[in-house]
Scaffold this motif. Structure first.
Motif, short mmCIF file in Angstrom:
data_model
loop_
_atom_site.label_atom_id
_atom_site.label_comp_id
_atom_site.label_asym_id
_atom_site.label_seq_id
_atom_site.Cartn_x
_atom_site.Cartn_y
_atom_site.Cartn_z
N SER A 178 0.86 -1.18 0.00
CA SER A 178 0.00 0.00 0.00
C SER A 178 0.90 1.22 0.00
CB SER A 178 -0.92 0.01 1.22
OG SER A 178 -0.22 0.42 2.38
N TRP A 179 0.32 2.36 -0.31
CA TRP A 179 1.08 3.61 -0.28
C TRP A 179 1.10 4.20 1.12
CZ3 TRP A 179 4.28 3.96 -3.95
CH2 TRP A 179 3.97 3.54 -5.23
N THR B 259 3.84 -11.38 -3.14
CA THR B 259 2.97 -12.03 -4.12
C THR B 259 1.66 -11.27 -4.18
OG1 THR B 259 3.96 -14.19 -3.68
CG2 THR B 259 1.80 -14.18 -4.76
N THR B 260 1.26 -10.94 -5.40
CA THR B 260 0.01 -10.22 -5.62
C THR B 260 -0.82 -10.96 -6.66
OG1 THR B 260 -0.91 -8.03 -6.08
CG2 THR B 260 0.95 -8.71 -7.41
N THR C 152 3.71 -3.40 -12.03
CA THR C 152 3.30 -2.83 -10.75
C THR C 152 4.18 -1.62 -10.49
OG1 THR C 152 2.78 -3.34 -8.45
CG2 THR C 152 4.84 -4.25 -9.31
N GLU C 153 3.81 -0.80 -9.53
CA GLU C 153 4.59 0.39 -9.19
C GLU C 153 4.91 0.37 -7.71
OE1 GLU C 153 2.98 4.10 -10.53
OE2 GLU C 153 2.62 3.33 -12.55
N VAL C 154 6.16 0.74 -7.38
CA VAL C 154 6.62 0.75 -5.99
C VAL C 154 7.59 1.91 -5.77
CG1 VAL C 154 6.42 -1.78 -5.77
CG2 VAL C 154 8.63 -0.76 -6.36
N LYS C 155 7.82 2.18 -4.49
CA LYS C 155 8.92 3.02 -4.03
C LYS C 155 9.45 2.39 -2.75
CE LYS C 155 8.12 7.60 -5.90
NZ LYS C 155 7.98 9.02 -5.66
N PHE C 156 10.76 2.51 -2.55
CA PHE C 156 11.38 2.02 -1.33
C PHE C 156 11.45 3.15 -0.32
CE2 PHE C 156 13.12 -0.77 -4.66
CZ PHE C 156 12.77 -2.00 -4.14
#
Length: 121
Positions: free
Chosen positions: A53-54, A75-76, A83-87
């Motif tokens: 989640s954001w 796993t989604t 997909t989009e992410v940020k660390f």
């Protein structure tokens, strides 16, 4: 005339094929290098697709004692190809006010994504 048009519209919509893509489980192994960052206490990932989640970090774990490489397996269930992410490190996002990382799922069920904090691929 209006009733006939409405019936034709309803009947026609039943004949159209579904436009929904089939969803599959996709797993991404995230490997994040935090080498050179001072005082790393917590490493996380946030993203678009559940279980990410954001609003909250999913914690990455160090790959060994005193390691600068962190790992998470996510796993989604999705019908999308990306997909989009940020660390995050110590709760702070990488790439402030910039685009998210876009991870393209591989042809199999599992994709490995290697990254360095705040460095574009």
């Amino acid at each position: 005339m209006k009733t006939l048009s409405l019936l034709l519209l309803i009947f026609g919509s039943l004949l159209l094929p579904g436009c929904v893509q089939p969803a599959h489980d996709k797993t991404v192994v995230y490997l994040l290098d935090v080498r050179g960052l001072p005082d790393v206490r917590q490493v996380g990932i946030r993203g678009r697709d559940k279980p990410l989640s954001w609003g909250q970090d999913l914690q990455l774990k160090p790959t060994g004692p005193d390691s600068t490489l962190y790992r998470a397996v996510v796993t989604t269930h999705t019908g999308y190809l990306i997909t989009e992410v940020k660390f995050t490190v110590n709760g702070e996002f990488e790439f402030q006010d910039a685009d998210n990382r876009r991870i393209q799922f591989g042809p199999g069920d599992t994709t490995t994504y290697r990254a360095r904090f705040n460095v574009r691929p």
